[in-house]
Design an enzyme around this catalytic site. Structure first.
Site, PDB file in Angstrom:
ATOM      1  N   GLU A 210      63.315  56.375  58.852  1.00 41.88           N
ATOM      2  CA  GLU A 210      62.776  56.855  60.137  1.00 41.88           C
ATOM      3  C   GLU A 210      61.254  57.446  59.827  1.00 41.88           C
ATOM      4  OE1 GLU A 210      63.673  60.308  63.515  1.00 41.88           O
ATOM      5  OE2 GLU A 210      64.702  60.361  61.548  1.00 41.88           O
ATOM      6  N   ASP A 289      69.572  61.906  70.111  1.00 43.31           N
ATOM      7  CA  ASP A 289      69.849  63.194  70.716  1.00 43.31           C
ATOM      8  C   ASP A 289      69.398  63.088  72.236  1.00 43.31           C
ATOM      9  OD1 ASP A 289      70.183  64.842  68.151  1.00 43.31           O
ATOM     10  OD2 ASP A 289      68.734  63.470  67.658  1.00 43.31           O
TER      11      ASP A 289
END
Length: 350
Positions: A210, A289
């Site tokens: 990431e 999220d």
């Protein structure tokens, strides 16, 4: 939540109604500001923000760490089993609205045990909500994630504490993962605890690539021996790695709006998802999220379809990948894909 909205096209509308799986969702990251305040009041927790709007205004992240700081503050309101139930049921409602019929959910026990909340309390609340979700047609699995900014010794202790739960909830709690701050915390740091989990036959996943380099993805594959890679978008920088991912069908659980919000990409049109898809990598689309990043599953699909100009066949492949990569039995997988096919190709495959 500041929702990312894109005017739905016919393909987006077809996608919205399609049965889907989500494979990258942190349950604590589904905690909306309204519920944070409600739980804070119920539990007598003092927040650093005096209003829901003030909390939402703080959702201006420049990188992963600035998000994590507020993420852990939000989780401080979770104290009792009912809190974890309420949080999980709120996520379930979002799934049902988005036609997510299967979800594989991460939770971070160390975020709670360091505040004195036992892992058993966390899992009991989440499990009760997921059992209720099954009665409404949504299946799910649960994956225990270790926080990589903490030590492997801490992860090993957490794993030992959770061992009875892996037995008690073996129908649901089926794997371990690795999340939190990636920079400076390579997968190799957690080789021992992943070996223990692997010896028990648990499924293995890890966040890699990431913010971290492609070498972290290699470590996740070769040292941790993961079944799936979470994020993995920087794999595009290493052609040999892309070929390996494509050939092995190790899926990437990609989170486009999260990547945008955390400045992994400064524009969604620059996202590597389509390039990876074109090269045969099993990419999936997920929300990560969602309370913090402005969108649940459908919003991520809408934004990605729009930014990358995905076509009908590409979207079908991504949704199918989400079922192919899920940790279900072959029979369940066939049933899930059949539901997708009935929606996507109502008159049969063309």
């Amino acid at each position: 939540m500041t929702t990312t909205t894109v005017t739905p096209t016919p393909l987006a509308e077809k996608t919205a109604l399609a049965p889907k799986a989500e494979l990258h969702i942190h349950i604590e990251g589904s905690l909306e500001p309204e519920l944070i305040f409600a739980l804070a009041e119920r539990n007598g927790v003092k927040l650093a923000y005096d209003s829901i709007d003030a909390l939402r205004a703080a959702y201006a992240f420049t990188d992963l760490q600035s998000f994590l700081d507020i993420y852990y503050a939000g989780a401080s309101v979770l104290l009792h089993e009912q809190d974890f139930y309420d949080m999980t049921m709120a996520y379930v409602e979002r799934c049902l609205a988005d036609n997510v019929i299967h979800s594989e959910i991460f939770f971070d026990p160390q975020t709670h045990t360091e505040r004195g909340v036992p892992i058993a309390t966390v899992v009991a609340g989440i499990e009760r909500a997921l059992a209720d979700a099954e009665k409404r047609g949504m299946t799910s699995k649960l994956i225990l994630c270790f926080l990589r900014h903490l030590s492997e010794e801490d992860a090993l202790a957490t794993f030992e504490e959770a061992l009875p739960l892996f037995e008690q909830y073996k129908h649901r709690l089926i794997g371990v993962g690795l999340d939190s701050s990636e920079r400076g915390h390579p997968p190799s740091k957690f080789e021992r605890v992943f070996a223990k989990a692997r010896a028990l036959g648990l499924k293995l996943v890890a966040h890699a690539g990431e913010e971290g380099p492609p070498s972290y993805i290699y470590e996740a594959l070769d040292l941790l021996k993961v079944d799936r890679v979470d994020h993995g978008v920087r794999s595009i920088e290493d052609p040999a790695l892309v070929t390996r991912l494509a050939d092995s069908r190790v899926a990437l659980t990609v989170c486009p709006l999260s990547n945008l919000k955390l400045c992994v990409f400064d524009d969604l049109t620059k996202h590597t998802l389509k390039d990876l898809l074109d090269r045969g990598v099993a990419v999936t689309v997920n929300s990560d999220d969602p309370a913090y990043f402005g969108g649940y599953v459908n919003a991520n699909y809408f934004a990605t379809i729009d930014a990358l100009k995905l076509n009908d066949a590409e979207v079908y492949t991504i949704i199918r990948n989400s079922f192919e990569a899920s940790f279900v039995t072959p029979e369940q997988r066939s049933e899930l894909i059949a539901k997708l096919d009935a929606h996507w190709h109502p008159s049969g495959p063309h």
